[in-house]
Write an enzyme that holds these catalytic residues in place. Structure first.
Site, mmCIF file in Angstrom:
data_model
loop_
_atom_site.group_PDB
_atom_site.id
_atom_site.type_symbol
_atom_site.label_atom_id
_atom_site.label_comp_id
_atom_site.label_asym_id
_atom_site.label_seq_id
_atom_site.Cartn_x
_atom_site.Cartn_y
_atom_site.Cartn_z
ATOM 1 N N ASP A 43 0.805 -1.220 0.000
ATOM 2 C CA ASP A 43 0.000 0.000 0.000
ATOM 3 C C ASP A 43 0.834 1.265 0.000
ATOM 4 O O ASP A 43 0.433 2.280 -0.591
ATOM 5 C CB ASP A 43 -0.951 0.005 1.201
ATOM 6 C CG ASP A 43 -2.183 0.834 0.909
ATOM 7 O OD1 ASP A 43 -2.511 1.716 1.721
ATOM 8 O OD2 ASP A 43 -2.779 0.649 -0.168
ATOM 9 N N CYS A 136 -11.109 3.670 -4.727
ATOM 10 C CA CYS A 136 -10.100 3.688 -3.654
ATOM 11 C C CYS A 136 -10.656 4.336 -2.391
ATOM 12 O O CYS A 136 -10.787 3.677 -1.346
ATOM 13 C CB CYS A 136 -8.850 4.389 -4.187
ATOM 14 S SG CYS A 136 -7.668 4.865 -2.938
ATOM 15 N N TYR A 140 -13.055 2.068 0.866
ATOM 16 C CA TYR A 140 -12.503 2.124 2.237
ATOM 17 C C TYR A 140 -13.470 2.812 3.191
ATOM 18 O O TYR A 140 -13.700 2.343 4.305
ATOM 19 C CB TYR A 140 -11.153 2.823 2.239
ATOM 20 C CG TYR A 140 -9.991 1.881 1.975
ATOM 21 C CD1 TYR A 140 -9.999 1.053 0.852
ATOM 22 C CD2 TYR A 140 -8.911 1.810 2.835
ATOM 23 C CE1 TYR A 140 -8.946 0.193 0.612
ATOM 24 C CE2 TYR A 140 -7.848 0.946 2.596
ATOM 25 C CZ TYR A 140 -7.876 0.141 1.483
ATOM 26 O OH TYR A 140 -6.825 -0.725 1.248
ATOM 27 N N TYR A 166 -10.784 5.954 8.039
ATOM 28 C CA TYR A 166 -11.395 5.810 6.705
ATOM 29 C C TYR A 166 -12.880 6.134 6.703
ATOM 30 O O TYR A 166 -13.435 6.543 5.677
ATOM 31 C CB TYR A 166 -11.115 4.421 6.133
ATOM 32 C CG TYR A 166 -9.681 4.302 5.666
ATOM 33 C CD1 TYR A 166 -8.769 3.470 6.312
ATOM 34 C CD2 TYR A 166 -9.204 5.093 4.618
ATOM 35 C CE1 TYR A 166 -7.447 3.399 5.906
ATOM 36 C CE2 TYR A 166 -7.875 5.044 4.207
ATOM 37 C CZ TYR A 166 -7.002 4.198 4.855
ATOM 38 O OH TYR A 166 -5.683 4.144 4.458
ATOM 39 N N GLU A 207 -9.888 -3.675 -5.554
ATOM 40 C CA GLU A 207 -9.804 -3.414 -4.109
ATOM 41 C C GLU A 207 -9.939 -4.735 -3.340
ATOM 42 O O GLU A 207 -9.198 -4.999 -2.376
ATOM 43 C CB GLU A 207 -10.901 -2.420 -3.664
ATOM 44 C CG GLU A 207 -10.661 -1.013 -4.102
ATOM 45 C CD GLU A 207 -9.461 -0.365 -3.405
ATOM 46 O OE1 GLU A 207 -8.968 -0.899 -2.394
ATOM 47 O OE2 GLU A 207 -8.997 0.671 -3.904
HETATM 48 C C1 LIG Z 1 -5.326 -0.233 -2.302
HETATM 49 C C2 LIG Z 1 -5.916 0.927 -1.557
HETATM 50 N N1 LIG Z 1 -7.154 1.350 -1.848
HETATM 51 C C3 LIG Z 1 -7.705 2.393 -1.192
HETATM 52 C C4 LIG Z 1 -7.002 3.031 -0.182
HETATM 53 C C5 LIG Z 1 -7.625 4.187 0.558
HETATM 54 O O1 LIG Z 1 -6.916 5.325 0.370
HETATM 55 C C6 LIG Z 1 -5.693 2.568 0.099
HETATM 56 N N2 LIG Z 1 -4.946 3.152 1.086
HETATM 57 N N3 LIG Z 1 -5.182 1.527 -0.588
#
Ligand SMILES: Cc1ncc(CO)c(N)n1
Length: 227
Positions: A43, A136, A140, A166, A207
């Protein structure tokens, strides 16, 4: 509106993400430390590329307002989101810098990142890349809302602040990204809107794969690729 349609259409996919091992492991607080480290390694690189994508889109838009949004998002990514990462590193009692120093684009992360870059490089209108980037923050926030609605986290729960981050800090990003998508869709043909929709659905699936990549500690299989 396209974004309202996509929110409804992806809700079952997000329920599946919520029920998968990684999020359930965070909720129970018993997730494998190595899975959390794997997630952080992937990430941190993913967010670096997300920031570069914002820069790429900045060079493609005429709208000063959009440039301002993209600049703000880059700053948030480079500073703000590390708070969520620090929660995870603290939970597994390791230094964040130490965890992420030997990361790489593991297969599912690689596919997701390239899906976004493909749209950024091959399409003139930034709405195509934004449609691949919008899941993204949205996924979350939705997963975090589900967890906080369905569970009571003790104040000392190791991952409570990850969910709270989040659930609370994604609204502006989501609103602007959906605004860009909806404004573009209003002037597009059915075929073009179909591409926005497919980009968004694919990234929602990316995701899910990203979390499962961490839960399974997914690596490239080629013998000489893991040295
Ligand atoms: C893969 C991924 N998707 C969404 C987020 C949210 O910002 C993150 N940190 N990483």
């Amino acid at each position: 509106m396209l974004s309202e349609i996509l929110k409804k259409e992806t809700e079952p996919m997000i329920e599946a993400i919520y029920s998968d091992a990684f999020i359930q492991g965070l909720i129970r607080g018993d997730i494998d430390d190595a899975a959390v480290a794997h997630y952080l390694r992937a990430d941190s690189l993913y967010l670096d590329e997300f920031a570069k994508l914002y820069a790429l889109l900045m060079s493609k838009t005429e709208s000063k307002e959009t440039v301002r949004f993209l600049m703000g998002q880059m700053a948030f990514l480079l500073d703000g989101e590390s708070e969520a990462h620090e929660v995870l590193a603290h939970a597994i009692n390791r230094s964040y810098e130490d965890i992420i120093k030997d990361g790489e684009w593991y297969p599912s992360a690689d596919h997701y990142i390239k899906h976004m870059y493909f749209n950024a490089y091959t399409r003139e209108d930034i709405a195509y890349a934004i449609s691949a980037m919008a899941p993204c923050p949205y996924v979350y926030r939705r997963v975090a809302q589900m967890a906080l609605e369905r569970h009571t986290f003790d104040t000392d729960h190791p991952y409570r602040r990850w969910f709270e981050f989040y659930a609370n800090d994604m609204n502006d990003t989501i609103d602007v990204m959906f605004g860009i998508m909806d404004d573009a869709a209003a002037h597009m043909t059915e075929k073009e809107v179909g591409i926005l929709r497919k980009n968004y659905l694919e990234s929602t699936e990316h995701e899910r794969r990203f979390f499962n990549m961490a839960a399974t500690k997914e690596r490239w299989k080629g013998a000489d690729m893991n040295d």
